[in-house]
Design a protein around this motif. Structure first.
Motif, PDB file in Angstrom:
ATOM      1  N   GLN A   1       0.817  -1.214   0.000  1.00  0.00           N
ATOM      2  CA  GLN A   1       0.000   0.000   0.000  1.00  0.00           C
ATOM      3  C   GLN A   1       0.852   1.266   0.000  1.00  0.00           C
ATOM      4  N   ASN A   2       2.091   1.145   0.456  1.00  0.00           N
ATOM      5  CA  ASN A   2       2.992   2.297   0.425  1.00  0.00           C
ATOM      6  C   ASN A   2       3.771   2.381  -0.887  1.00  0.00           C
ATOM      7  N   GLY A   3       3.452   1.475  -1.810  1.00  0.00           N
ATOM      8  CA  GLY A   3       4.079   1.525  -3.129  1.00  0.00           C
ATOM      9  C   GLY A   3       5.505   1.014  -3.169  1.00  0.00           C
ATOM     10  N   LEU A   4       5.910   0.248  -2.137  1.00  0.00           N
ATOM     11  CA  LEU A   4       7.312  -0.202  -2.059  1.00  0.00           C
ATOM     12  C   LEU A   4       7.536  -1.551  -2.736  1.00  0.00           C
ATOM     13  N   ILE A   5       6.491  -2.366  -2.842  1.00  0.00           N
ATOM     14  CA  ILE A   5       6.636  -3.679  -3.488  1.00  0.00           C
ATOM     15  C   ILE A   5       5.468  -3.909  -4.447  1.00  0.00           C
ATOM     16  N   SER A   6       5.636  -4.855  -5.351  1.00  0.00           N
ATOM     17  CA  SER A   6       4.585  -5.157  -6.329  1.00  0.00           C
ATOM     18  C   SER A   6       3.614  -6.194  -5.759  1.00  0.00           C
ATOM     19  N   ALA A   7       2.465  -6.328  -6.443  1.00  0.00           N
ATOM     20  CA  ALA A   7       1.474  -7.340  -6.059  1.00  0.00           C
ATOM     21  C   ALA A   7       2.093  -8.732  -6.144  1.00  0.00           C
ATOM     22  N   SER A   8       2.854  -8.992  -7.201  1.00  0.00           N
ATOM     23  CA  SER A   8       3.394 -10.349  -7.352  1.00  0.00           C
ATOM     24  C   SER A   8       4.436 -10.644  -6.271  1.00  0.00           C
ATOM     25  N   HIS A   9       5.194  -9.628  -5.861  1.00  0.00           N
ATOM     26  CA  HIS A   9       6.149  -9.825  -4.763  1.00  0.00           C
ATOM     27  C   HIS A   9       5.402 -10.219  -3.482  1.00  0.00           C
ATOM     28  N   LEU A  10       4.310  -9.522  -3.196  1.00  0.00           N
ATOM     29  CA  LEU A  10       3.503  -9.828  -2.013  1.00  0.00           C
ATOM     30  C   LEU A  10       2.972 -11.261  -2.103  1.00  0.00           C
ATOM     31  N   GLN A  11       2.382 -11.602  -3.245  1.00  0.00           N
ATOM     32  CA  GLN A  11       1.738 -12.907  -3.408  1.00  0.00           C
ATOM     33  C   GLN A  11       2.740 -14.045  -3.258  1.00  0.00           C
ATOM     34  N   HIS A  12       3.944 -13.867  -3.785  1.00  0.00           N
ATOM     35  CA  HIS A  12       4.922 -14.959  -3.740  1.00  0.00           C
ATOM     36  C   HIS A  12       5.600 -15.054  -2.380  1.00  0.00           C
ATOM     37  N   THR A  13       5.938 -13.886  -1.810  1.00  0.00           N
ATOM     38  CA  THR A  13       6.682 -13.904  -0.552  1.00  0.00           C
ATOM     39  C   THR A  13       5.859 -14.507   0.580  1.00  0.00           C
ATOM     40  N   ARG A  14       4.557 -14.212   0.604  1.00  0.00           N
ATOM     41  CA  ARG A  14       3.751 -14.700   1.730  1.00  0.00           C
ATOM     42  C   ARG A  14       3.598 -16.222   1.719  1.00  0.00           C
ATOM     43  N   PHE A  15       3.821 -16.866   0.543  1.00  0.00           N
ATOM     44  CA  PHE A  15       3.679 -18.327   0.466  1.00  0.00           C
ATOM     45  C   PHE A  15       5.012 -19.052   0.281  1.00  0.00           C
ATOM     46  N   HIS A  16       6.099 -18.303   0.438  1.00  0.00           N
ATOM     47  CA  HIS A  16       7.417 -18.873   0.188  1.00  0.00           C
ATOM     48  C   HIS A  16       7.709 -20.094   1.070  1.00  0.00           C
ATOM     49  N   HIS A  17       7.467 -19.921   2.370  1.00  0.00           N
ATOM     50  CA  HIS A  17       7.721 -20.973   3.360  1.00  0.00           C
ATOM     51  C   HIS A  17       6.927 -22.246   3.033  1.00  0.00           C
ATOM     52  N   TRP A  18       5.623 -22.085   2.789  1.00  0.00           N
ATOM     53  CA  TRP A  18       4.763 -23.240   2.537  1.00  0.00           C
ATOM     54  C   TRP A  18       5.043 -23.877   1.186  1.00  0.00           C
ATOM     55  N   ALA A  19       5.426 -23.050   0.211  1.00  0.00           N
ATOM     56  CA  ALA A  19       5.693 -23.582  -1.132  1.00  0.00           C
ATOM     57  C   ALA A  19       6.881 -24.533  -1.088  1.00  0.00           C
ATOM     58  N   SER A  20       7.928 -24.144  -0.347  1.00  0.00           N
ATOM     59  CA  SER A  20       9.106 -25.031  -0.285  1.00  0.00           C
ATOM     60  C   SER A  20       8.780 -26.300   0.504  1.00  0.00           C
ATOM     61  N   LYS A  21       7.909 -26.168   1.493  1.00  0.00           N
ATOM     62  CA  LYS A  21       7.500 -27.321   2.292  1.00  0.00           C
ATOM     63  C   LYS A  21       6.678 -28.333   1.467  1.00  0.00           C
ATOM     64  N   LEU A  22       5.791 -27.788   0.607  1.00  0.00           N
ATOM     65  CA  LEU A  22       4.875 -28.637  -0.158  1.00  0.00           C
ATOM     66  C   LEU A  22       5.394 -28.953  -1.570  1.00  0.00           C
TER      67      LEU A  22
END
Length: 230
Positions: free
Chosen positions: A59-80
């Motif tokens: 919301q502060n314009g510092l990161i992109s939507a795709s960065h948000l979407q990927h980073t929040r699932f990084h931990h689980w993606a590597s696990k699964l």
């Protein structure tokens, strides 16, 4: 028709927790159950520790939507052993599967439809918005539907409001009302864009000293009474 509704030719709504219930925990639980994972409240707390600061940065314009979407699932993606993109997509699909309009939303929108132009400005993601509008039967009601992910700018950035105004044919700003539950993105964004705002304050939170909405309601039924008193 009431004096207040007479003031406006346009009402713009936020989507999540303004028109639609957004229960991220229920959505994640459903999504992970499809991977045979029992996602619990501790898992959700850990997810939110990553997710919440990402939304602030977005919301502060510092990161992109795709960065948000990927980073929040990084931990689980590597696990699964799947990609973060795949998990994000599955999450948005699960959120669409459980989506419900908030109490009072349908009555309010049905009674405003045809009396005033209705639009949506959302920081939510494209994949969820279009499915949800069609599943709830709202797809022909709102025009424009402005989605931050498509524009590359998120509320409270004035650019997303200006983009909406141009799609609306640049109406007089005093004829536009923004309704949303987020004091920072919706209300401050609307104020900065020069339009009236209505804060949907679900939890009776105190007003911030430097953000003053034009109106404040606790739910959509109160908004209905404000706009169209009997």
């Amino acid at each position: 028709m009431s004096h207040i509704l007479n003031k406006y030719q346009w009402i713009l709504f936020d989507a999540d927790e303004t028109l639609f219930h957004f229960d991220a925990f229920a959505g994640l639980k459903l999504m992970f159950s499809r991977f045979e994972v029992d996602f619990n409240i501790e898992d959700f707390a850990a997810y939110q520790q990553v997710n919440k600061p990402l939304w602030v940065e977005y919301q502060n314009g510092l990161i992109s939507a795709s960065h948000l979407q990927h980073t929040r699932f990084h931990h689980w993606a590597s696990k699964l052993l799947v990609t973060p993109q795949h998990l994000n997509s599955q999450f948005l699909m699960a959120m669409a599967d459980i989506c419900q309009p908030l109490p009072g939303a349908r009555t309010l929108i049905d009674s405003l439809n045809g009396k005033v132009n209705l639009g949506i400005i959302t920081n939510g993601f494209t994949e969820l918005q279009s499915i949800r509008l069609s599943r709830t039967g709202f797809q022909d009601t709102f025009n424009p539907v402005v989605i931050s992910e498509q524009l590359g700018k998120a509320k409270p950035d004035v650019a997303i409001f200006n983009h909406a105004f141009s799609l609306m044919g640049n109406p007089e700003k005093q004829q536009v009302l923004m309704v949303g539950d987020n004091l920072h993105s919706d209300i401050l964004g609307g104020i900065n864009a020069g339009i009236d705002t209505c804060w949907l304050n679900h939890h009776d939170e105190p007003l911030s000293d430097d953000i003053s909405p034009s109106y404040q309601v606790r739910n959509l039924t109160e908004l209905h009474q404000l706009l169209m008193p009997k």
